[in-house]
Structure formats: C-alpha cells, structure tokens
Design a protein around this motif. Structure first.
Motif, PDB file in Angstrom:
ATOM      1  N   VAL A 117     -27.633 -53.655 -12.894  1.00  0.00           N
ATOM      2  CA  VAL A 117     -26.794 -54.825 -12.606  1.00  0.00           C
ATOM      3  C   VAL A 117     -27.589 -55.874 -11.829  1.00  0.00           C
ATOM      4  O   VAL A 117     -27.394 -57.066 -12.019  1.00  0.00           O
ATOM      5  CB  VAL A 117     -25.447 -54.490 -11.904  1.00  0.00           C
ATOM      6  CG1 VAL A 117     -24.457 -53.918 -12.900  1.00  0.00           C
ATOM      7  CG2 VAL A 117     -25.611 -53.570 -10.743  1.00  0.00           C
ATOM      8  N   GLN A 118     -28.523 -55.418 -10.993  1.00  0.00           N
ATOM      9  CA  GLN A 118     -29.373 -56.392 -10.289  1.00  0.00           C
ATOM     10  C   GLN A 118     -30.257 -57.152 -11.284  1.00  0.00           C
ATOM     11  O   GLN A 118     -30.424 -58.364 -11.181  1.00  0.00           O
ATOM     12  CB  GLN A 118     -30.222 -55.694  -9.231  1.00  0.00           C
ATOM     13  CG  GLN A 118     -29.390 -55.280  -8.020  1.00  0.00           C
ATOM     14  CD  GLN A 118     -30.191 -54.620  -6.932  1.00  0.00           C
ATOM     15  OE1 GLN A 118     -31.335 -54.228  -7.132  1.00  0.00           O
ATOM     16  NE2 GLN A 118     -29.612 -54.475  -5.753  1.00  0.00           N
ATOM     17  N   ASN A 119     -30.797 -56.431 -12.259  1.00  0.00           N
ATOM     18  CA  ASN A 119     -31.597 -57.103 -13.293  1.00  0.00           C
ATOM     19  C   ASN A 119     -30.768 -58.148 -14.018  1.00  0.00           C
ATOM     20  O   ASN A 119     -31.259 -59.226 -14.363  1.00  0.00           O
ATOM     21  CB  ASN A 119     -32.098 -56.093 -14.326  1.00  0.00           C
ATOM     22  CG  ASN A 119     -33.237 -55.265 -13.795  1.00  0.00           C
ATOM     23  OD1 ASN A 119     -33.872 -55.630 -12.811  1.00  0.00           O
ATOM     24  ND2 ASN A 119     -33.491 -54.139 -14.430  1.00  0.00           N
ATOM     25  N   LYS A 120     -29.523 -57.799 -14.265  1.00  0.00           N
ATOM     26  CA  LYS A 120     -28.642 -58.698 -14.983  1.00  0.00           C
ATOM     27  C   LYS A 120     -28.422 -59.977 -14.175  1.00  0.00           C
ATOM     28  O   LYS A 120     -28.403 -61.074 -14.731  1.00  0.00           O
ATOM     29  CB  LYS A 120     -27.313 -57.980 -15.211  1.00  0.00           C
ATOM     30  CG  LYS A 120     -26.477 -58.627 -16.253  1.00  0.00           C
ATOM     31  CD  LYS A 120     -25.486 -57.635 -16.786  1.00  0.00           C
ATOM     32  CE  LYS A 120     -24.539 -58.312 -17.739  1.00  0.00           C
ATOM     33  NZ  LYS A 120     -23.689 -57.339 -18.412  1.00  0.00           N
ATOM     34  N   ILE A 121     -28.265 -59.831 -12.863  1.00  0.00           N
ATOM     35  CA  ILE A 121     -28.096 -61.001 -12.012  1.00  0.00           C
ATOM     36  C   ILE A 121     -29.341 -61.886 -12.076  1.00  0.00           C
ATOM     37  O   ILE A 121     -29.255 -63.106 -12.192  1.00  0.00           O
ATOM     38  CB  ILE A 121     -27.796 -60.578 -10.559  1.00  0.00           C
ATOM     39  CG1 ILE A 121     -26.359 -60.054 -10.487  1.00  0.00           C
ATOM     40  CG2 ILE A 121     -27.999 -61.736  -9.578  1.00  0.00           C
ATOM     41  CD1 ILE A 121     -25.966 -59.531  -9.135  1.00  0.00           C
ATOM     42  N   VAL A 122     -30.508 -61.252 -12.021  1.00  0.00           N
ATOM     43  CA  VAL A 122     -31.756 -62.009 -12.102  1.00  0.00           C
ATOM     44  C   VAL A 122     -31.804 -62.786 -13.414  1.00  0.00           C
ATOM     45  O   VAL A 122     -32.113 -63.982 -13.441  1.00  0.00           O
ATOM     46  CB  VAL A 122     -32.983 -61.074 -11.994  1.00  0.00           C
ATOM     47  CG1 VAL A 122     -34.265 -61.828 -12.296  1.00  0.00           C
ATOM     48  CG2 VAL A 122     -33.040 -60.451 -10.604  1.00  0.00           C
TER      49      VAL A 122
ATOM     50  N   GLY B 198     -29.786 -50.819 -10.212  1.00  0.00           N
ATOM     51  CA  GLY B 198     -30.938 -51.590 -10.674  1.00  0.00           C
ATOM     52  C   GLY B 198     -30.605 -52.432 -11.896  1.00  0.00           C
ATOM     53  O   GLY B 198     -30.989 -53.596 -11.983  1.00  0.00           O
TER      54      GLY B 198
END
Lengths: 229, 229
Positions: A138-143, A136
């Motif tokens: 790393v996904q937030n970081k991509i966003v 979650g």
C-alpha cells in the motif's frame, strides 16, 4: 462433508513448519466454504468473529467511501490469511474482502488465533511477514499515485499483474486473474473512462488485447517503457 | 551520560504492563540519541540493525522514488516504535524515517526484538496494534487519493493534523507540528504550487493563517464543509 486433506495446508508458509498431526487438528477446527465471484467474505466494521485462509481464488481488500464507492487497497492471491483482525489488536474487520473470482476459503473462530500463535512454530512469524508485505504494497501504491501519471500507473498495474499471475499464451502473456476495466480503474485510482481510453489506444498499437475480464499483454517491453516515462 | 529514567517508558503502551525492574533492564540496553530536524534516523534498504522508540519529535516515513522524489507514506507521533523490520520478517528497513522536527529516540539492537516479544507481557500485542493502525492509515490515504479532489484532500490533511496535534490559540487552532507547504504537498500527493494556491485562497477567506512552518486553522467548520464537498 468430505474430510479436508492435510495437503491443503502443508505447503502454505504459516503452516509449513508443522507436523502432520498439528495440521490435522487445525483442519478439524476449520470450516470450509465456497464463494461466488463478487461477494463479501467479511465486511469492514463488522465484528471480527473468524479469520480465513484463502485456498483458491482471488480477493480484493476494499474500503467503502462515504458515498458508497469501492476503492481497492490490496489484491490477495491464494495461500494467504485474511481477516486477521486479532493479529493487529482489533475487534472488527478493518476492510471488506470481496471475491474477485469464485473462491474457496477455510476459516476458524477468532479466539483460536492466540492458540495458533502460541502453539504453532512459525505461524506468527509468517503471518506478520504477510502483514509487512501488505503494508509495503500500500505504501508503494501511495508513491505511485503521488508521482506517476495515469498512463504510468495503468502500465505498472498491468505489469504487476503479469508478474504475479502471468501465464504464457500464444500471442503474449495472459493475466491469469479475471480483471475488468472497472477493476483496473480501482487499482490505479483513476476513472473507468480513462482506463478504457488507454486500453483502446494500447490495443490499436498492438500492446495488449482485452476481452471481457481477460487481458493479454502482447508486448510487455513496450509497457515497461511506458511505465518508466 | 545521565542515567535514563524509567518514567520515559512506563506510560507507553508497548511497555505499560511491565514491572519497574523490567523497564530498568530495557533502558540499560538502550542507546539514546538526539536528531536534528530533517535527517534520516534510518534508511530504506539499509540493514535493519536497530529498532527505535521515538520519545520526542515527529517522524515522516518516506519512500524515495527512482527519480529521487520523497513521498510521505505516514506521520509518526512521539511514543511509537519505528524501524521494527524484524516484526514483519525483514532484514532491511522498508522505508526511510526522516525527522520532521528535532527528535529524541531510544534504540536497541534488532536481535533483542525476539527477546522483548518473548519476555515482555503486552509488548508484541501493542506493537502489532500500531502496525495495524499504520496499515489502516495508508489504506485511508489510498481511498482519499482515489476519490477526492485536491481541495478535499488538503482540507482533510489539515483537519487530521488539527485532530492529532491541534492546540487552542487566540485566533483558532494551531497545528502543533512544524509543517511546511512542501510537507502538505507530500501528505496530499499534490504539487507545492497547488498547495500554495489553495492556502493563499483560504487565507484570503479567513479560513487559515499560515506562516513559516506554522498553520492556524481559524475556521475548522468551513474546512469540514470543504472536505466533504
């Protein structure tokens, strides 16, 4: 070497449902080691021979690019398992763990992973919860990288560190984590030059104070406003 | 409804070590459903009531930002489990699964997850391997976004799609996945305008051909060179 005390593990989620005699056995199988700041506990691509519990200190999970640049994918606080390659069916470490401060970790031979999962109530569940949280994050970081301007990203990174490790001090909230401008640039996927320019500007406006490896956020509210621009 | 055939699952890793009677039981507990392209199979933050096996089609795992923008964190090919919130100790879905093409999925009530893990040999191991691969993929993406220029990122995204889904055609390799310029901009965390400008330039140079939702890479080698600049 002094005997490791059960109290090291009883409060940590992967071990919190276990009986004292189980913790004792787990500790008797562990090696403990101190690490200086800035060293690799394990390295991307190397055989995953041991898994680790970070007891003290902070670790950056980094990937090394073809040109040798380090990119920080995650920050790990104390109390978490790292290097759990076996949990995701790998024989080698998928990333490098660099200590961001002096650190202390226990480790076990990787072949014990399956035993721990089979024998210890809650161990697998809690470990996979951690894995899910990391996914979650790393996904937030991509966003963030896809949608936010650099100024927002740096403001958000500081606020996240304040939430995770903030300590009230006289003139604001100190990030209780040794963080350099280089770290911040890696965290936010920007350049050292940009981070320095932003921090200097914010310092002039009285939002932050930064010294070597220390950042005090004097005006968190102003940072929140910046982060939502 | 016609009975689901065992051959739907026997070749897929989470089920490949099971006996025919076990597969039969798993199928009898499943619901199957077809989805149009561009719809949500499940949504971020909603109660995670079911988990899914994508049998056909492609899914984008997206996060929705505060301002309503969609950011694609992952692309999921057929044959993978999705929505496995329970595996990472969550009660809600951590992201939204959008179909990128017409898709077909089986699903099971989430309370069966623990049964599957306990009863079916290899199910947990293979599922967590998938989770680990996804974690690696999003980390790679962060590295790319942190270190590469937009041109490199778009070239890399095309090469990755060629590797994953490429199909030899007369004038090059066709990406066998309905991909729009909007998709590419999400994948590479750039704007639609930039992707259009790059693709038009590459088309003029004879590197790619792009029509609605279809991209043919005519000169993969030239893209490899661009991706490593």
């Amino acid at each position: 070497m002094p005997r490791l005390d059960e109290s090291l593990l009883t409060h940590l989620p992967p071990f919190s449902r276990l009986e004292k005699r189980q913790i004792r056995r787990i500790l008797d199988q562990a090696s403990s080691r101190r690490y200086d700041a800035g060293v690799a506990i394990f390295q991307e691509g190397h055989p995953a021979e041991r898994f680790f519990m970070l007891l003290d200190g902070y670790v950056r999970v980094v990937r090394i690019t073809a040109t040798g640049e380090q990119v920080t994918a995650l920050h790990i606080p104390p109390g978490q398992l790292i290097g759990i390659a076996r949990a995701i069916g790998r024989d080698t470490y998928p990333a490098t763990a660099m200590t961001a401060s002096e650190s202390l970790a226990l480790s076990w031979p990787m072949h014990l992973w399956d035993n721990f999962v089979a024998e210890y109530d809650g161990f697998a569940t809690e470990s996979y919860k951690t894995l899910g949280q990391r996914l979650g994050e790393v996904q937030n970081k991509i966003v963030e990288m896809a949608t936010q301007q650099v100024e927002q990203r740096v403001a958000n990174a500081l606020l996240r560190l304040v939430n995770q490790t903030g300590r009230k001090v006289e003139n604001g909230i100190e990030i209780d984590f040794p963080i350099t401008r280089q770290d911040l640039s890696e965290l936010t996927a920007t350049t050292l030059h940009t981070v320095s320019r932003l921090l200097s500007g914010w310092e002039k406006q009285g939002l932050v104070e930064s010294r070597r490896k220390r950042i005090v956020v004097r005006d968190p509210h102003a940072l929140v406003v910046l982060s939502q621009k």
